[in-house]
Design an enzyme around this catalytic site. Structure first.
Site, PDB file in Angstrom:
ATOM      1  N   LEU A 265       0.843  -1.190   0.000  1.00 13.68           N
ATOM      2  CA  LEU A 265       0.000   0.000   0.000  1.00 13.68           C
ATOM      3  C   LEU A 265       0.878   1.241   0.000  1.00 13.68           C
ATOM      4  O   LEU A 265       2.008   1.209   0.482  1.00 13.68           O
ATOM      5  CB  LEU A 265      -0.901   0.027   1.248  1.00 13.68           C
ATOM      6  CG  LEU A 265      -1.936  -1.090   1.408  1.00 13.68           C
ATOM      7  CD1 LEU A 265      -2.623  -0.970   2.762  1.00 13.68           C
ATOM      8  CD2 LEU A 265      -2.960  -1.053   0.280  1.00 13.68           C
ATOM      9  N   ASP A 266       0.336   2.339  -0.527  1.00 13.70           N
ATOM     10  CA  ASP A 266       1.024   3.623  -0.438  1.00 13.70           C
ATOM     11  C   ASP A 266       1.271   3.977   1.028  1.00 13.70           C
ATOM     12  O   ASP A 266       0.553   3.528   1.924  1.00 13.70           O
ATOM     13  CB  ASP A 266       0.186   4.738  -1.064  1.00 13.70           C
ATOM     14  CG  ASP A 266       0.069   4.610  -2.571  1.00 13.70           C
ATOM     15  OD1 ASP A 266       0.839   3.831  -3.159  1.00 13.70           O
ATOM     16  OD2 ASP A 266      -0.795   5.297  -3.148  1.00 13.70           O
ATOM     17  N   ARG A 267       2.260   4.807   1.263  1.00 11.11           N
ATOM     18  CA  ARG A 267       2.600   5.209   2.626  1.00 11.11           C
ATOM     19  C   ARG A 267       1.371   5.687   3.418  1.00 11.11           C
ATOM     20  O   ARG A 267       1.133   5.259   4.551  1.00 11.11           O
ATOM     21  CB  ARG A 267       3.640   6.339   2.598  1.00 11.11           C
ATOM     22  CG  ARG A 267       4.005   6.851   3.985  1.00 11.11           C
ATOM     23  CD  ARG A 267       4.450   8.312   3.930  1.00 11.11           C
ATOM     24  NE  ARG A 267       5.714   8.471   3.248  1.00 11.11           N
ATOM     25  CZ  ARG A 267       6.908   8.390   3.860  1.00 11.11           C
ATOM     26  NH1 ARG A 267       6.969   8.169   5.157  1.00 11.11           N
ATOM     27  NH2 ARG A 267       8.004   8.555   3.165  1.00 11.11           N
TER      28      ARG A 267
END
Length: 310
Positions: free
Chosen positions: A144-146
């Site tokens: 997942l994105d940060r």
């Protein structure tokens, strides 16, 4: 001493029973069952073993129905630059070969060139060390994105990563909840966004562009209040920033998404991966389904939207 007891430095052991009526050679059988060429080489030359009915065999050995194959992986090369983090992880499901975590917003899935000390990989290294399992090496399978929170699947060894990689991406089901700006008309409450995504400029930003990579996102509006909508989304493809780009393309950017949206006071993109399902390659491809509750910050944001006076 039993042959297996001599292998004190092995990382992982896998047992398979040959069920095919006309089984192939040992090497072909292992490749079909998700073991990579690299894993076979490591098992042979780097302190691993491949046994058939408890006898070491070459990859050319011809199997018979009912044979028991034991695969002992070779040593994994450690990255000496990666350090374990003492910050916690939140396991949701854990097996011998993989772990599913609830990743908080603000944490990278894998270390970057500039930040290599507190990604999920670093935290899992610390988690494994506390459990006296420092021989395990995290391999992120779904990331997942940060600033997106939610479920992340991580293999505990290279074999797990290889076997999951053999599974078609379409068999991984990831569902998200997002809080977006604006309201949808009655005829747009469900749909599939089919719009190609490509790079915009030389930075990280993406956009819907002609000639971009195929990108499809299924969405369903769950609730609406004045100025905000709660949307359930499912990725049908996996492009960088796909949900964020597609929702902005519809005119409904995510709250907190300052790269693709509009200024608001939410601290990160309001996006949470609340559901994950996949066939388990270590359990006869039985479908595993995992779901979690919304994070506190998104619940608070939605409540704020409900109570907001316009």
């Amino acid at each position: 001493m039993h042959l297996l007891e001599k292998q004190k430095i092995m990382t992982s052991l896998f047992k398979l029973i040959v069920q095919e009526r006309d089984p192939k050679k040992l090497g072909s059988f292992l490749l079909k069952n998700g073991f990579s060429h690299q894993a076979l080489i490591k098992a042979r030359y780097h302190h691993g073993m491949i046994l058939v009915n408890h006898k070491r065999r070459y990859l050319s050995f011809r199997l018979r129905t009912g044979d028991e194959v034991i695969f002992i992986s070779g040593e994994e090369k450690k990255n000496e630059f990666l350090k374990p983090s003492s910050n916690p992880v939140k396991p949701v499901l854990e097996t011998k070969n993989y772990i599913v975590l609830d990743k908080p917003a603000g944490v990278l899935s894998i270390p970057s060139r500039y930040e290599d000390n507190d990604a999920i990989v670093n935290r899992l290294m610390g988690y494994f060390a506390k459990k006296n399992m420092s021989n395990l090496k995290p391999h992120v399978i779904t990331r997942l994105d940060r600033d997106t929170s939610g479920l992340v699947l991580v293999g505990k060894n290279a074999i797990a990563h290889a076997r999951f990689s053999k599974i078609g991406k379409e068999k991984f089901v990831k569902k998200y909840h997002a809080i977006v700006h604006g309201n949808f008309s009655e005829d747009k409450l469900t749909g599939v966004i089919d719009a190609p995504i490509g790079k915009k400029g030389s930075g990280v930003k993406r956009a819907v562009v002609e000639g971009g990579k195929k990108a499809q996102t299924k969405y369903r509006v769950l609730k609406q209040v004045s100025g905000a909508s709660l949307v359930e989304l499912r990725l049908l493809t996996g492009r960088t920033h796909q949900i964020r780009v597609h929702m902005a393309y519809l005119g409904h950017p995510l709250y907190g998404d300052h790269l693709y949206g509009i200024e608001d006071d939410f601290s990160r993109q309001a996006l949470n991966c609340f559901y994950l399902s996949f066939p388990d390659p270590f359990d006869n491809e039985k479908i595993k389904e995992i779901s979690i509750e919304e994070p506190t910050d998104m619940n608070e944001l939605w409540q704020k939207m409900i109570n907001k006076k316009f």
